[in-house]
Write a protein that holds these residues in place. Structure first.
Motif, PDB file in Angstrom:
ATOM      1  N   GLY A 163      36.041  62.608  58.448  1.00  0.00           N
ATOM      2  CA  GLY A 163      36.281  63.893  57.881  1.00  0.00           C
ATOM      3  C   GLY A 163      37.772  63.871  57.760  1.00  0.00           C
ATOM      4  O   GLY A 163      38.327  64.932  57.968  1.00  0.00           O
ATOM      5  N   LEU A 164      38.350  62.933  57.397  1.00  0.00           N
ATOM      6  CA  LEU A 164      40.014  62.836  57.183  1.00  0.00           C
ATOM      7  C   LEU A 164      40.244  62.518  55.801  1.00  0.00           C
ATOM      8  O   LEU A 164      39.772  61.526  55.303  1.00  0.00           O
ATOM      9  CB  LEU A 164      40.543  61.677  58.120  1.00  0.00           C
ATOM     10  CG  LEU A 164      40.282  62.158  59.696  1.00  0.00           C
ATOM     11  CD1 LEU A 164      40.584  60.844  60.703  1.00  0.00           C
ATOM     12  CD2 LEU A 164      40.966  63.557  60.234  1.00  0.00           C
ATOM     13  N   PRO A 165      41.166  63.393  55.397  1.00  0.00           N
ATOM     14  CA  PRO A 165      41.548  63.129  53.931  1.00  0.00           C
ATOM     15  C   PRO A 165      42.058  61.897  53.429  1.00  0.00           C
ATOM     16  O   PRO A 165      41.695  61.129  52.514  1.00  0.00           O
ATOM     17  CB  PRO A 165      42.619  64.155  53.627  1.00  0.00           C
ATOM     18  CG  PRO A 165      42.220  65.285  54.724  1.00  0.00           C
ATOM     19  CD  PRO A 165      41.742  64.648  55.727  1.00  0.00           C
ATOM     20  N   ASN A 166      43.030  61.172  54.370  1.00  0.00           N
ATOM     21  CA  ASN A 166      43.529  59.802  53.970  1.00  0.00           C
ATOM     22  C   ASN A 166      42.524  58.661  53.896  1.00  0.00           C
ATOM     23  O   ASN A 166      42.941  57.546  53.512  1.00  0.00           O
ATOM     24  CB  ASN A 166      44.722  59.529  55.089  1.00  0.00           C
ATOM     25  CG  ASN A 166      45.982  60.457  54.551  1.00  0.00           C
ATOM     26  OD1 ASN A 166      45.926  60.880  53.275  1.00  0.00           O
ATOM     27  ND2 ASN A 166      46.924  60.584  55.615  1.00  0.00           N
ATOM     28  N   SER A 170      42.033  58.169  47.030  1.00  0.00           N
ATOM     29  CA  SER A 170      42.045  56.862  46.343  1.00  0.00           C
ATOM     30  C   SER A 170      41.072  55.935  46.434  1.00  0.00           C
ATOM     31  O   SER A 170      41.200  54.687  45.913  1.00  0.00           O
ATOM     32  CB  SER A 170      43.456  56.302  46.374  1.00  0.00           C
ATOM     33  OG  SER A 170      44.731  57.192  45.600  1.00  0.00           O
ATOM     34  N   PHE A 171      40.119  56.179  47.424  1.00  0.00           N
ATOM     35  CA  PHE A 171      39.059  55.208  47.638  1.00  0.00           C
ATOM     36  C   PHE A 171      37.690  55.720  47.043  1.00  0.00           C
ATOM     37  O   PHE A 171      36.809  54.951  47.150  1.00  0.00           O
ATOM     38  CB  PHE A 171      39.070  55.318  49.160  1.00  0.00           C
ATOM     39  CG  PHE A 171      39.756  54.453  50.001  1.00  0.00           C
ATOM     40  CD1 PHE A 171      39.857  52.967  49.934  1.00  0.00           C
ATOM     41  CD2 PHE A 171      40.456  55.127  50.851  1.00  0.00           C
ATOM     42  CE1 PHE A 171      40.930  52.301  50.605  1.00  0.00           C
ATOM     43  CE2 PHE A 171      41.434  54.362  51.546  1.00  0.00           C
ATOM     44  CZ  PHE A 171      41.678  53.026  51.341  1.00  0.00           C
ATOM     45  N   ASP A 172      37.759  56.834  46.257  1.00  0.00           N
ATOM     46  CA  ASP A 172      36.602  57.386  45.431  1.00  0.00           C
ATOM     47  C   ASP A 172      35.551  57.674  46.815  1.00  0.00           C
ATOM     48  O   ASP A 172      34.502  57.725  46.505  1.00  0.00           O
ATOM     49  CB  ASP A 172      36.050  56.590  44.498  1.00  0.00           C
ATOM     50  CG  ASP A 172      36.825  56.443  43.339  1.00  0.00           C
ATOM     51  OD1 ASP A 172      37.904  57.323  43.249  1.00  0.00           O
ATOM     52  OD2 ASP A 172      36.798  55.794  42.273  1.00  0.00           O
ATOM     53  N   LEU A 173      36.008  58.295  47.883  1.00  0.00           N
ATOM     54  CA  LEU A 173      34.986  58.734  48.928  1.00  0.00           C
ATOM     55  C   LEU A 173      35.245  60.085  48.848  1.00  0.00           C
ATOM     56  O   LEU A 173      36.263  60.848  48.626  1.00  0.00           O
ATOM     57  CB  LEU A 173      35.365  57.795  50.191  1.00  0.00           C
ATOM     58  CG  LEU A 173      35.391  56.379  50.027  1.00  0.00           C
ATOM     59  CD1 LEU A 173      35.685  55.686  51.225  1.00  0.00           C
ATOM     60  CD2 LEU A 173      33.913  56.052  49.554  1.00  0.00           C
ATOM     61  N   PRO A 174      34.282  60.865  49.507  1.00  0.00           N
ATOM     62  CA  PRO A 174      32.781  60.378  50.264  1.00  0.00           C
ATOM     63  C   PRO A 174      31.891  60.088  49.173  1.00  0.00           C
ATOM     64  O   PRO A 174      31.955  60.794  48.195  1.00  0.00           O
ATOM     65  CB  PRO A 174      32.462  61.372  51.112  1.00  0.00           C
ATOM     66  CG  PRO A 174      33.150  62.610  50.576  1.00  0.00           C
ATOM     67  CD  PRO A 174      34.423  62.409  50.154  1.00  0.00           C
ATOM     68  N   ILE A 175      31.103  59.312  49.534  1.00  0.00           N
ATOM     69  CA  ILE A 175      30.096  59.112  48.630  1.00  0.00           C
ATOM     70  C   ILE A 175      28.811  60.092  48.509  1.00  0.00           C
ATOM     71  O   ILE A 175      29.071  60.910  49.482  1.00  0.00           O
ATOM     72  CB  ILE A 175      29.269  57.659  48.914  1.00  0.00           C
ATOM     73  CG1 ILE A 175      28.763  57.725  50.376  1.00  0.00           C
ATOM     74  CG2 ILE A 175      30.078  56.400  48.837  1.00  0.00           C
ATOM     75  CD1 ILE A 175      27.718  56.607  51.128  1.00  0.00           C
ATOM     76  N   ASP A 176      28.120  59.811  47.544  1.00  0.00           N
ATOM     77  CA  ASP A 176      27.060  60.882  47.523  1.00  0.00           C
ATOM     78  C   ASP A 176      26.170  61.085  49.073  1.00  0.00           C
ATOM     79  O   ASP A 176      25.929  59.982  49.633  1.00  0.00           O
ATOM     80  CB  ASP A 176      25.931  60.685  46.485  1.00  0.00           C
ATOM     81  CG  ASP A 176      24.934  61.898  45.951  1.00  0.00           C
ATOM     82  OD1 ASP A 176      25.492  63.091  46.448  1.00  0.00           O
ATOM     83  OD2 ASP A 176      23.939  61.254  45.488  1.00  0.00           O
TER      84      ASP A 176
END
Length: 450
Positions: A163-166, A170-176
């Motif tokens: 649960g950390l923004p970095n 730019s990783f297209d996360l979190p996943i569904d």
């Protein structure tokens, strides 16, 4: 042909991409090159010695240079340097380690599955949870809840739990299917006038509200560290776990305790699960499992998890998951010897003995004007800093202070503006005082520079 760089620093910059690093800044500044280690100390390639206040990466429990681990690796390397655990095959060290971990578990566990990092252990846990839901005829029960500021790894799935923004940008996360609930950090998340106990109850209520909003029949599991590590060493508020666990049981939601940092003595018990009286269905272990002398991690699952998974694998004809190095014989041999050392030297008891000094010195830093909070338990803690001049750039003050520590001979880690302390479990009382003497001086160096 261009001439290759000569120094190790130049070669590193030329050829290596580093974790958790600003790549362009690294090109300009280069690395700190560590060449050797002994006990709680490491030494760089210029002969400067440092207290390793982070035990490497929260992990070198028995200290650096432990000959028994080196010898265990060498013995196993000669006997059987590699074998796998695919397709009904096994070897002695993986069997012994699985038996040891299941027997050590603070709550009933059925099986151990070996991976190579905490990230892989949590990633595998996610796959098992989804597999189990399908096995039980509950294909809609796939959503997983973790917490803001929680840390569970960096694979695509485990980084989504984190649960950390970095870890998302730019990783297209979190996943569904991955959801996040309230961080249990009292100072930053409390309402005005809210007591610690009332805040804990609100965290639990917000978790239940999320479950009800999504539909309890869609929620498969909840992941949490007993004490948050890389999110800033967030110690849960009074009453937090007592309020959260009944909600999970109420809606039959699996509980995964991420013990990657807390496990094997760090909180003053063998597991953080014991410290906070948790009742997880699954536990993920790594780091101090082998003191990180070799990559090794494990996922423990109880019968409630294992039974449906085993049935489904029989129905399909295979459990289609595995890593080449799962249960690697050399890593397993080292982990077994590491656990023997932890027990023979009663390092859990040592943590309890040394913790009062550690926490007294940690909390003593809170009297400095730059420090807004100290928090810790056992032999893990952090101090959080703030200063108006640097408030517009999160992490600037923490990074500056981290470098001040390093210049004085202490390796810490800043998580934005919180500085962490997580030394090897073998640290002595005098060494604890030495570590915090350096920290006090480093914080004062920064204060004078502002």
């Amino acid at each position: 042909m261009n001439q290759l760089p000569n120094s190790i620093e130049a070669r590193d910059v030329a050829f290596q991409l580093h974790a958790y690093t600003d790549a362009r800044k690294h090109e300009a500044n280069g690395p700190l090159v560590i060449e050797s280690g002994e006990g709680i100390y490491v030494e760089d390639n210029n002969g400067k010695r440092y207290i390793e206040g982070m035990a490497g990466l929260w992990s070198v429990a028995v200290g650096f240079g432990e000959k028994r681990l080196v010898e265990a690796a060498a013995r196993q390397m000669e006997k059987l340097p590699f074998y796998h655990t695919f397709t009904h095959k096994t070897h002695g060290p993986s069997v012994e380690l699985a038996e040891k971990l299941v027997s050590m578990a603070p709550v009933p566990m059925s099986k151990a599955y070996f991976t190579n990092s905490g990230s892989e252990a949590n990633d595998t846990a996610i796959k098992l949870i989804w597999y189990r839901s399908n096995a039980m005829g509950q294909p809609e029960r796939k959503k997983i809840i973790s917490r803001v500021r929680g840390y569970h790894g960096v694979t695509v799935a485990s980084a989504s739990l984190t649960g950390l923004p970095n870890n998302h940008r730019s990783f297209d996360l979190p996943i569904d299917k991955i959801l996040h609930t309230t961080s249990p950090h009292y100072r930053t998340m409390k309402n005005v006038g809210e007591s610690e106990e009332d805040f804990a109850k609100r965290c639990a209520q917000e978790l239940e509200d999320l479950i009800l909003a999504e539909g309890p029949e869609t929620i498969a599991a909840f992941f949490a560290e007993p004490v948050m590590g890389a999110g800033g060493v967030v110690v849960p508020p009074n009453g937090y776990w007592e309020a959260v666990q009944p909600i999970l049981k109420k809606y039959d939601i699996l509980f995964v305790a991420d013990e990657v940092i807390c496990g094997f003595g760090r909180t003053g018990n063998m597991f953080g699960t014991e410290t906070y009286k948790l009742e997880p269905d699954m536990m993920t272990l790594s780091k101090a499992l082998s003191s990180s002398y070799l990559p090794m991690s494990a996922l423990l699952v109880n019968e409630k998890v294992y039974g449906p998974v085993a049935d489904e694998s029989h129905k399909i004809g295979v459990w289609g998951h595995g890593y080449t190095a799962s249960g690697h014989p050399v890593a397993a041999a080292v982990a077994l010897e590491n656990l023997k050392i932890l027990e023979e030297r009663d390092l859990v008891g040592h943590v309890r003995e040394i913790s009062p000094t550690f926490l007294k010195r940690l909390n003593g830093l809170a009297s400095h004007p730059l420090v807004i909070e100290s928090r810790g338990i056992g032999l893990i803690g952090a101090v959080e800093l703030a200063h108006e001049e640097l408030s517009k750039t999160p992490g600037a003050l923490g990074g500056k202070t981290n470098m001040a520590f390093q210049e004085r001979g202490l390796i810490s880690r800043n998580m934005i503006d919180a500085l962490a302390f997580c030394p090897p479990l073998i640290i002595t009382e005098q060494q604890v005082n030495d570590m915090f003497d350096i920290a006090e001086a480093g914080i004062e160096d920064v204060a004078k520079s502002l």
